[in-house]
Scaffold this motif. Structure first.
Motif, PDB file in Angstrom:
ATOM      1  N   HIS A   4       0.812  -1.217   0.000  1.00  0.00           N
ATOM      2  CA  HIS A   4       0.000   0.000   0.000  1.00  0.00           C
ATOM      3  C   HIS A   4       0.846   1.267   0.000  1.00  0.00           C
ATOM      4  CE1 HIS A   4      -2.330   3.243   1.890  1.00  0.00           C
ATOM      5  NE2 HIS A   4      -3.384   2.689   1.333  1.00  0.00           N
ATOM      6  N   ASP A   5       1.856   1.319   0.834  1.00  0.00           N
ATOM      7  CA  ASP A   5       2.663   2.535   0.967  1.00  0.00           C
ATOM      8  C   ASP A   5       3.630   2.762  -0.196  1.00  0.00           C
ATOM      9  OD1 ASP A   5       4.093   0.295   1.806  1.00  0.00           O
ATOM     10  OD2 ASP A   5       5.283   1.418   3.256  1.00  0.00           O
ATOM     11  N   GLN A   6       3.837   1.757  -1.045  1.00  0.00           N
ATOM     12  CA  GLN A   6       4.739   1.888  -2.193  1.00  0.00           C
ATOM     13  C   GLN A   6       4.006   2.297  -3.471  1.00  0.00           C
ATOM     14  OE1 GLN A   6       6.267  -2.121  -2.167  1.00  0.00           O
ATOM     15  NE2 GLN A   6       8.175  -1.445  -1.204  1.00  0.00           N
ATOM     16  N   ILE A   7       2.694   2.183  -3.478  1.00  0.00           N
ATOM     17  CA  ILE A   7       1.914   2.462  -4.682  1.00  0.00           C
ATOM     18  C   ILE A   7       1.583   3.947  -4.741  1.00  0.00           C
ATOM     19  CG2 ILE A   7      -0.233   1.956  -5.917  1.00  0.00           C
ATOM     20  CD1 ILE A   7      -0.178  -0.808  -4.525  1.00  0.00           C
ATOM     21  N   LYS A   8       1.964   4.561  -5.856  1.00  0.00           N
ATOM     22  CA  LYS A   8       1.790   6.004  -6.032  1.00  0.00           C
ATOM     23  C   LYS A   8       0.972   6.295  -7.288  1.00  0.00           C
ATOM     24  CE  LYS A   8       4.747   6.668  -2.667  1.00  0.00           C
ATOM     25  NZ  LYS A   8       4.175   6.459  -1.368  1.00  0.00           N
ATOM     26  N   GLY A  26      -5.135   6.455  -7.628  1.00  0.00           N
ATOM     27  CA  GLY A  26      -5.006   6.610  -6.185  1.00  0.00           C
ATOM     28  C   GLY A  26      -5.370   5.322  -5.476  1.00  0.00           C
ATOM     29  N   ILE A  27      -5.315   5.368  -4.147  1.00  0.00           N
ATOM     30  CA  ILE A  27      -5.699   4.238  -3.303  1.00  0.00           C
ATOM     31  C   ILE A  27      -6.936   4.658  -2.530  1.00  0.00           C
ATOM     32  CG2 ILE A  27      -5.030   2.760  -1.363  1.00  0.00           C
ATOM     33  CD1 ILE A  27      -3.301   2.174  -3.720  1.00  0.00           C
ATOM     34  N   VAL A  62      -2.119  -7.521  -5.610  1.00  0.00           N
ATOM     35  CA  VAL A  62      -0.788  -6.975  -5.871  1.00  0.00           C
ATOM     36  C   VAL A  62       0.279  -7.977  -5.431  1.00  0.00           C
ATOM     37  CG1 VAL A  62       0.842  -5.119  -5.323  1.00  0.00           C
ATOM     38  CG2 VAL A  62      -1.581  -4.599  -5.650  1.00  0.00           C
ATOM     39  N   ALA A  63       1.121  -8.375  -6.391  1.00  0.00           N
ATOM     40  CA  ALA A  63       2.226  -9.297  -6.096  1.00  0.00           C
ATOM     41  C   ALA A  63       3.473  -8.528  -5.676  1.00  0.00           C
ATOM     42  CB  ALA A  63       2.530 -10.165  -7.308  1.00  0.00           C
ATOM     43  N   GLY A  64       3.624  -7.317  -6.215  1.00  0.00           N
ATOM     44  CA  GLY A  64       4.802  -6.533  -5.873  1.00  0.00           C
ATOM     45  C   GLY A  64       4.842  -5.214  -6.610  1.00  0.00           C
ATOM     46  N   LYS A  69       6.114   0.332 -11.623  1.00  0.00           N
ATOM     47  CA  LYS A  69       5.051  -0.589 -12.031  1.00  0.00           C
ATOM     48  C   LYS A  69       4.519  -1.373 -10.837  1.00  0.00           C
ATOM     49  CE  LYS A  69       6.997  -1.438 -16.648  1.00  0.00           C
ATOM     50  NZ  LYS A  69       6.418  -0.283 -17.226  1.00  0.00           N
ATOM     51  N   VAL A  70       3.205  -1.557 -10.833  1.00  0.00           N
ATOM     52  CA  VAL A  70       2.545  -2.405  -9.847  1.00  0.00           C
ATOM     53  C   VAL A  70       2.223  -3.711 -10.561  1.00  0.00           C
ATOM     54  CG1 VAL A  70       0.539  -2.668  -8.338  1.00  0.00           C
ATOM     55  CG2 VAL A  70       1.520  -0.392  -8.720  1.00  0.00           C
TER      56      VAL A  70
END
Length: 86
Positions: A4-8, A26-27, A62-64, A69-70
């Motif tokens: 969660h905190d890495q996705i921008k 966004g999240i 989400v795997a990584g 890239k997500v």
């Protein structure tokens, strides 16, 4: 593991097969909100009823996060079956 905190915003969301699924807008809660512009451009390049509104992908898929890239744990085509609409 939570990513969660890495996705921008503006990161590309891709399936496990490398296929473009969307772009992060966004999240919201436990979901990734995809931009409206990608709602018709996904895997098959379709138009119609899914065009022009937000789609959401569960953070559970989400795997990584790899650079900008997500990566999902499912293929791009399968990810569409898990999408939720606004």
């Amino acid at each position: 593991m939570s990513h969660h905190d890495q996705i921008k915003e503006h990161m590309e969301v891709i399936g496990a097969d490398g296929v473009h699924v969307g772009t992060v807008d966004g999240i919201e809660g436990d979901r990734i909100k995809l931009t409206k512009k990608d709602s018709s451009a996904q895997v098959e390049g379709g138009h119609g009823e899914h065009e022009g509104h937000h789609h959401f992908i569960s953070l559970g898929l989400v795997a990584g996060v790899e650079g900008d890239k997500v990566r999902l744990s499912t293929t791009g085509a399968n990810a569409q079956t898990f999408e939720e609409e606004e």
